[in-house]
Structure formats: C-alpha cells, structure tokens
Motif scaffolding. Structure first.
Motif, short mmCIF file in Angstrom:
data_model
loop_
_atom_site.label_atom_id
_atom_site.label_comp_id
_atom_site.label_asym_id
_atom_site.label_seq_id
_atom_site.Cartn_x
_atom_site.Cartn_y
_atom_site.Cartn_z
N GLY A 420 0.78 -1.23 0.00
CA GLY A 420 0.00 0.00 0.00
C GLY A 420 0.82 1.28 0.00
N LYS A 421 2.15 1.16 -0.06
CA LYS A 421 3.00 2.34 -0.03
C LYS A 421 3.80 2.45 -1.34
CE LYS A 421 2.03 3.72 4.17
NZ LYS A 421 1.33 5.02 4.40
N MET A 422 3.96 3.69 -1.81
CA MET A 422 4.77 3.94 -2.99
C MET A 422 6.24 3.99 -2.56
SD MET A 422 4.63 4.43 -6.29
CE MET A 422 2.90 4.87 -6.53
N VAL A 423 7.04 3.05 -3.11
CA VAL A 423 8.44 2.97 -2.70
C VAL A 423 9.32 2.91 -3.94
CG1 VAL A 423 7.87 1.78 -0.55
CG2 VAL A 423 8.45 0.45 -2.59
N ASN A 424 10.59 3.28 -3.74
CA ASN A 424 11.58 3.13 -4.80
C ASN A 424 11.86 1.64 -4.99
OD1 ASN A 424 14.55 2.86 -5.77
ND2 ASN A 424 14.01 4.98 -6.22
N ALA A 425 11.75 1.20 -6.25
CA ALA A 425 11.85 -0.24 -6.53
C ALA A 425 13.21 -0.80 -6.14
CB ALA A 425 11.57 -0.50 -8.01
N GLU A 426 14.26 -0.01 -6.21
CA GLU A 426 15.61 -0.49 -5.90
C GLU A 426 15.91 -0.40 -4.41
OE1 GLU A 426 18.67 1.25 -8.21
OE2 GLU A 426 17.87 0.59 -10.14
N SER A 427 15.69 0.76 -3.83
CA SER A 427 16.08 0.98 -2.44
C SER A 427 15.00 0.61 -1.44
CB SER A 427 16.46 2.45 -2.23
OG SER A 427 15.32 3.30 -2.37
N GLY A 428 13.74 0.57 -1.90
CA GLY A 428 12.63 0.31 -0.99
C GLY A 428 12.24 1.51 -0.16
N LYS A 429 12.86 2.67 -0.43
CA LYS A 429 12.57 3.86 0.35
C LYS A 429 11.23 4.44 -0.06
CE LYS A 429 14.55 8.32 1.67
NZ LYS A 429 15.69 9.27 1.50
N PRO A 430 10.36 4.74 0.93
CA PRO A 430 9.04 5.28 0.61
C PRO A 430 9.14 6.66 -0.05
CG PRO A 430 9.11 4.45 2.86
CD PRO A 430 10.52 4.50 2.37
N LEU A 431 8.18 6.96 -0.90
CA LEU A 431 8.05 8.30 -1.47
C LEU A 431 7.27 9.13 -0.46
CD1 LEU A 431 8.31 10.40 -3.67
CD2 LEU A 431 6.46 9.29 -4.91
N LYS A 450 -3.27 16.37 -0.18
CA LYS A 450 -2.60 15.34 0.63
C LYS A 450 -3.37 14.03 0.59
CE LYS A 450 -2.20 14.38 5.60
NZ LYS A 450 -0.95 13.64 5.78
N LYS A 451 -4.70 14.12 0.71
CA LYS A 451 -5.53 12.91 0.71
C LYS A 451 -5.41 12.18 -0.63
CE LYS A 451 -10.30 11.36 1.45
NZ LYS A 451 -11.70 11.81 1.74
N ASN A 452 -5.42 12.93 -1.73
CA ASN A 452 -5.28 12.30 -3.05
C ASN A 452 -3.91 11.65 -3.21
OD1 ASN A 452 -7.86 13.07 -3.76
ND2 ASN A 452 -7.20 14.87 -4.93
N LEU A 453 -2.87 12.29 -2.72
CA LEU A 453 -1.53 11.71 -2.80
C LEU A 453 -1.44 10.43 -1.99
CD1 LEU A 453 0.53 15.02 -2.53
CD2 LEU A 453 0.51 13.48 -4.50
N GLU A 454 -2.11 10.40 -0.85
CA GLU A 454 -2.09 9.20 -0.02
C GLU A 454 -2.79 8.04 -0.72
OE1 GLU A 454 -3.84 10.73 3.54
OE2 GLU A 454 -1.89 11.32 4.41
N ARG A 455 -3.76 8.33 -1.57
CA ARG A 455 -4.42 7.27 -2.35
C ARG A 455 -3.45 6.65 -3.36
NH1 ARG A 455 -10.02 9.75 -4.45
NH2 ARG A 455 -10.17 7.65 -5.40
N LEU A 456 -2.37 7.39 -3.67
CA LEU A 456 -1.31 6.87 -4.53
C LEU A 456 -0.21 6.18 -3.72
CD1 LEU A 456 -0.95 9.86 -7.02
CD2 LEU A 456 -1.80 7.56 -7.58
N GLY A 457 -0.41 6.08 -2.40
CA GLY A 457 0.57 5.44 -1.54
C GLY A 457 1.70 6.36 -1.11
N ILE A 458 1.52 7.68 -1.27
CA ILE A 458 2.57 8.65 -0.96
C ILE A 458 2.30 9.25 0.41
CG2 ILE A 458 3.66 10.80 -1.69
CD1 ILE A 458 2.73 10.09 -4.57
#
Length: 591
Positions: A420-431, A450-458
């Motif tokens: 459910g979180k947007m992360v960097n595919a290599e490092s795994g660090k969340p956006l 902010k709410k819309n960005l959270e729907r993108l997992g950010i």
C-alpha cells in the motif's frame, strides 16, 4: 546601430550624439512628454490629509532595513522612506521618468547610462542627494545587501562619479537593455548617515530617507506609522503629483487573518485586499455593506498574473526526477477545489506569464521555434510535440484517470506499490515529503491534495509555521514543497535570473525556490534579458515559459483578473485604474 558605425566617429563625437532625456522606455517611446504634469491615472487635485489604516497578517517585524537579508522589515518602509533615481508609470509595459535624476543619457546600444541628478533633491535632514550617495548605495546594496541586488545589477562593470550631480554606470559585455531602467529603481541611501553605522545592525533605529514619508510612532513588532513629509522636495514633480496624499499611514499587525477581517469590519482599519474566495463570497455582508459605509468592489486589472502553485524543491532527492514531479500534479483536483472551495471564482493557470501576451500556447512555431531549435537535443521531446496543459478532472474519467496516469509515470520513474506504499523499486525507500505552510487558511486547499496523494501510496505531512519561521526557512531552502507566487511584470528581465538561473541555486535568499539548474534555462534567461525589441522579447519569454512548464517545477494553481477590495467610504480613488491595477498611493481621504 551605434556599434557598427563606431569606426567612423571619434569617442567624443559619439558621446555628443547621446542627448539627455526626461524618461526612458524599455522598448519604443515613452508615453509621457517632457514636463508632463501628472500621470493619467491619478487625480492631481486630490486633497491631502487624513490617515490611512492598514493591516498586515504576520508575526511582526524586527528591522527598519528592508535591504538586508537578516531580520523581517516593517511593512511599507521601502515604498515610503526612500526615493529612487527614476519612477515607473503603471500604464506602460516598462517606462520610467526622472525622480532624483532630472535626466538620463544612454546610447542606442545601452552600453552605459548617465544620471543627471536634480540639485533640489534632498534627504529628510536637508542635505542634498549627490552622485556620491548614488555610488555608495550601489556599492552597499551589491556587497552588503540582499543577494537579489548582486544578481540584479550583475552586469554593471564600472561606476564613475563625473560631478556632484552626475554619475555614470558602464556595463560589461552584455546586451542588457533593461539595465538603465533597473538602476533607476535603486533606492538611494545617505552615505553620511551610514558612515558611522553598520548596514546590517541598525535594527529598529529610524533610518534617514528622502521619500514622501518618514517613520513616525511604532511599537516593535505590532505597529508602525509613517508621517508625510510636509516639505517633501519632489511633491511638485509630474511623477509625484496626485500621489502620497495621506498625512499618516499606519500598519497594524495581526497574527490571524480571521481576526484581521473582523477588525476591518469593525472599523479598526480602512482597506482590505481579499485573497480568499470563501471570504469574498460569504464574509462581506451586513448593514454597513448594504448602506455603502463599506464598499466592496472587484476591480479589473490587465497585469500579468504570474504563477502561483505548489513548488517542488528539486534540490531534494525526492523531487529530482521530473517524472515524479509530473506525476504528483495529477493528484491536485483544481476543478473540485474551484467548485467546492472557491465558489467558481478562479481560472486555472497554465503559464508563468499568465494573463499577458508573453504566455506560451499551442506548439512552438515561427520565431519561438527558431529560438528553441538549437536546444532540441537537451530538451524533452514534449516541449516540441505536446502543448502544456495542467492535469484536469473534467470529463467522465475524472480523478480516476489522473491516478492511472500518475501511477504509470511513477512506475517509469522507478517506483512501485508495496504493502500500500509507494516505494523506490531499488532501495525500498518510501516516497514521502512535507508541505510547508504559514497560512492556516490554505490548509483547506492542501489537505485534499494530501488525501489524493495518499491514495497513490505517498506519505505527505503538512507543517504549519509562523510567518517569521517560514521566511527563514524559505531563505535557507529548508523545505520539500511550498506554496509560492512567482510574480511577473509586462516586461520581464533581470529578475528572471533570480528566479531560474543556476547561479542562484545555492544563493541563500534568492527566489530560485524550485532549485532550477538547467543550462538551457540559463541561456533562455540571458536571451530574455538581452532582447533587442518588444517583439523579440515576447518570443523569447514564450520560449522560456514553455521550457519551464515542461520542467514540471510547480503544480499550477489558479489566477484572478480582478482585485477584490473592500474599503470604508471615507477613502476615495481616481476614476481611472491603470492596467497594473489599484495603487493605494493614488487614493485620498474624503475631506
């Protein structure tokens, strides 16, 4: 051109060809003739007197020096306390006329400028303003003042005092036609006053000026007043007639805008420029508005609206990729905000030079395409193949389609959804990032984003700080994302260097808020500054606008082509409003 003809003449004969002029236009001719009595948009018969009470929503002030990067200067001080060499008109693209300078001399190629000062020009202590004061001002501002001045006057190569009331500025290898005009905007400081003072440490000591007002009573951080100079040396000049009519101007500070609005309606101050669509639609009601005691007007203007938006700090690794920046713009639902928050009052902004002929549109063609063509290999293909349009939720798909586009862009940039979180595919660090605010009223705009960005997992946090802390963090570029306005004039020039040039990426206090560092942008900024005529300026600004838009440095907000104002009816204004909009310095109090 003078440069081509130079071998045919001696230096002396060339100098004789430059005749003094009462004013100077950026391109073409000035509107007002020599000896004009007043600007067309003022009332030369306006009565003098009365008090103008104004409000500032901020956490106070701690300085009377508006030219130093340290501290927070009192409102109004640079406008009222200091005169400049020239004074600009508000009904021309960019023309200026003599104030401290009685006349200007500059050749066709504008490789230098000479200012001939008026002998009657005086500081408030009665001492004359001399060429030495002008030289002192230039050297002080560019070495000890805000970094803006160093950038603004960067092309000046030499300053020569040629007499008590005559000073010359020579320019380096540049075609900067704007330099004579922007040097004319320079505030002139008294060298004798600063001789035994440190320019950065004067705090709340009342400085000496030469303008229409001097500092009166003040309460540190809470209020400041300005008193009209009764024997003001320039009051009879055409550039001053009908202006600065109030005997006294008072600024009171409020820490909350809602409190300030109620104070205005109670009569604590006289004039309010409303920035909130909700307030404009719902708060300006009641008997005093109905019977005309308080006047509410939306006054049309024709000045460039500039760009307001969520600004990405590209110095931060999280925003270094333009694909990420482009993706996040799809989470801002302007159409929803305009309908539900702004009562449908706004128009979406799609140019850094909105509401002017300088704004780019469609695909580049003609002269604009010629300007961009040499940079084709350095620019995104979108610059040439796609018209820039900010994301919209109009249509059947709405926000759902925007989310799909955003996810595709983020995947292309190397991100993916995990748990459910947007992360960097290599490092795994969340956006994740923080949005910095100082206006509580803006939370209602930011929180849906902010709410819309959270729907993108950010993960997004919103931090609200006081205005003084915000200013300090802005100067240090200590933020991920901010809301900011890039104001523009009808004649862009040297200030574009402060906004976009790579030389200002790490210059504390510069207005390169987005951290733009692009050799193409640098070159286009130089081309704008060196534009030889109005037509070429328009093409060059459109090219710069297009490259900035496709760089995705901001999520564009909205604009309004009217000034929303409310004022108590003892204030009166001229019948004519210039294209730049209202200016309280042209108003007066009913006798």
């Amino acid at each position: 051109m003078a440069l081509v003809a130079a071998p045919l003449f001696s230096a002396g004969s060339l100098a004789q060809e430059v005749t003094p002029s009462h004013g100077l236009a950026m391109h073409g001719e000035t509107k007002y003739p020599e000896g004009f009595s007043h600007f067309d948009y003022v009332n030369p018969e306006a009565p003098e007197g009365g008090t103008l009470k104004l409000a500032v929503v901020a956490n106070g002030f701690d300085s009377f020096n508006p030219f130093d990067i340290r501290g927070v200067a009192a409102a109004g001080i640079s406008n009222y306390l200091y005169d400049t060499l020239l004074a600009s008109s508000d009904d021309e693209p960019f023309s200026a006329y003599g104030l401290i300078a009685e006349s200007i001399e500059t050749p066709e190629d504008r490789s230098y400028v000479v200012f001939n000062l008026r002998e009657q020009a005086r500081f408030h202590d009665g001492k004359p303003i001399t060429a030495e004061d002008v030289k002192f001002s230039f050297e002080t501002l560019t070495t000890k003042g805000h970094p803006f001045f160093r950038n603004y006057y960067a092309d000046v190569s030499k300053v020569t005092v040629e007499g008590p009331h005559r000073i010359r500025f020579d320019f380096g290898e540049t075609k900067n036609r704007e330099l004579p005009l922007i040097l004319g905007q320079m505030p002139i400081l008294p060298a004798h006053y600063w001789a035994d003072r440190d320019f950065g440490d004067n705090g709340l000591e009342r400085p000496l000026g030469s303008g229409p007002y001097r500092i009166g009573d003040f309460e540190a951080g809470r209020s400041v007043s300005y008193e009209r100079v009764k024997d003001y040396w320039a009051e009879d000049l055409g550039v001053r007639a009908g202006r600065f009519n109030f005997d006294r101007i008072v600024y009171d500070y409020y820490t909350d805008d809602t409190v300030a609005l109620e104070a205005f309606k109670a009569g604590s101050f006289d004039f309010r420029l409303e920035s909130s669509a909700k307030n404009w639609a719902t708060a300006y009601t009641g008997e005093r508005f109905n019977n005309g005691t308080i006047i509410k007007e939306a006054i049309e203007h024709h000045r460039p609206a500039g760009m307001q938006g969520f600004v990405f700090n590209t110095r931060r690794p999280v925003f270094s990729d333009p694909l990420v920046r482009e993706a996040l713009a799809y989470a801002f639902d302007f159409e929803w905000a305009n309908k539900n928050l702004f009562f449908g009052q706004y128009t979406r902004t799609d140019s850094y030079f909105e509401n002017s002929e300088l704004a780019s549109s469609g695909l580049p063609q003609g002269r604009e395409l010629e300007i961009l063509e040499p940079f084709r290999d350095q620019l995104s293909a979108d610059v040439f193949n796609e018209e820039y349009q900010p994301p919209t939720t109009e249509g059947q798909q709405g926000l759902r389609q925007n989310f799909k586009i955003a996810l595709d862009l983020l995947n292309e940039a190397g991100y993916e959804i995990r748990n459910g979180k947007m992360v960097n595919a290599e490092s795994g660090k969340p956006l994740a990032f923080e949005i910095l605010l100082f206006q509580k009223s803006f939370e209602r705009v930011v929180l849906p984003f902010k709410k819309n960005l959270e729907r993108l997992g950010i993960d997004v946090t919103v931090r609200l700080v006081d205005s003084n802390q915000y200013i300090q963090r802005l100067r240090e570029f200590d933020y991920d994302m901010i809301t900011q306005v890039f104001g523009q004039s009808d004649s862009p020039g040297n200030e574009q260097r402060d906004y976009w040039h790579s030389s200002n990426v790490n210059t504390k206090g510069s207005r390169n808020y987005a951290g733009v560092s692009d050799p193409v942008v640098d070159e286009l900024v130089s081309k704008v500054i060196q534009a030889p005529n109005r037509e070429e300026l328009v093409h060059r600004v459109r090219a710069l606008d297009r490259v900035l838009l496709h760089g995705h440095y901001v999520v564009p907000h909205w604009h309004l082509t009217k000034d929303r104002v409310a004022y108590w009816n003892h204030l009166q204004r001229p019948a004519t409003t210039p294209k730049n909009g209202i200016d309280l310095d042209n108003w007066w109090a009913r006798p």
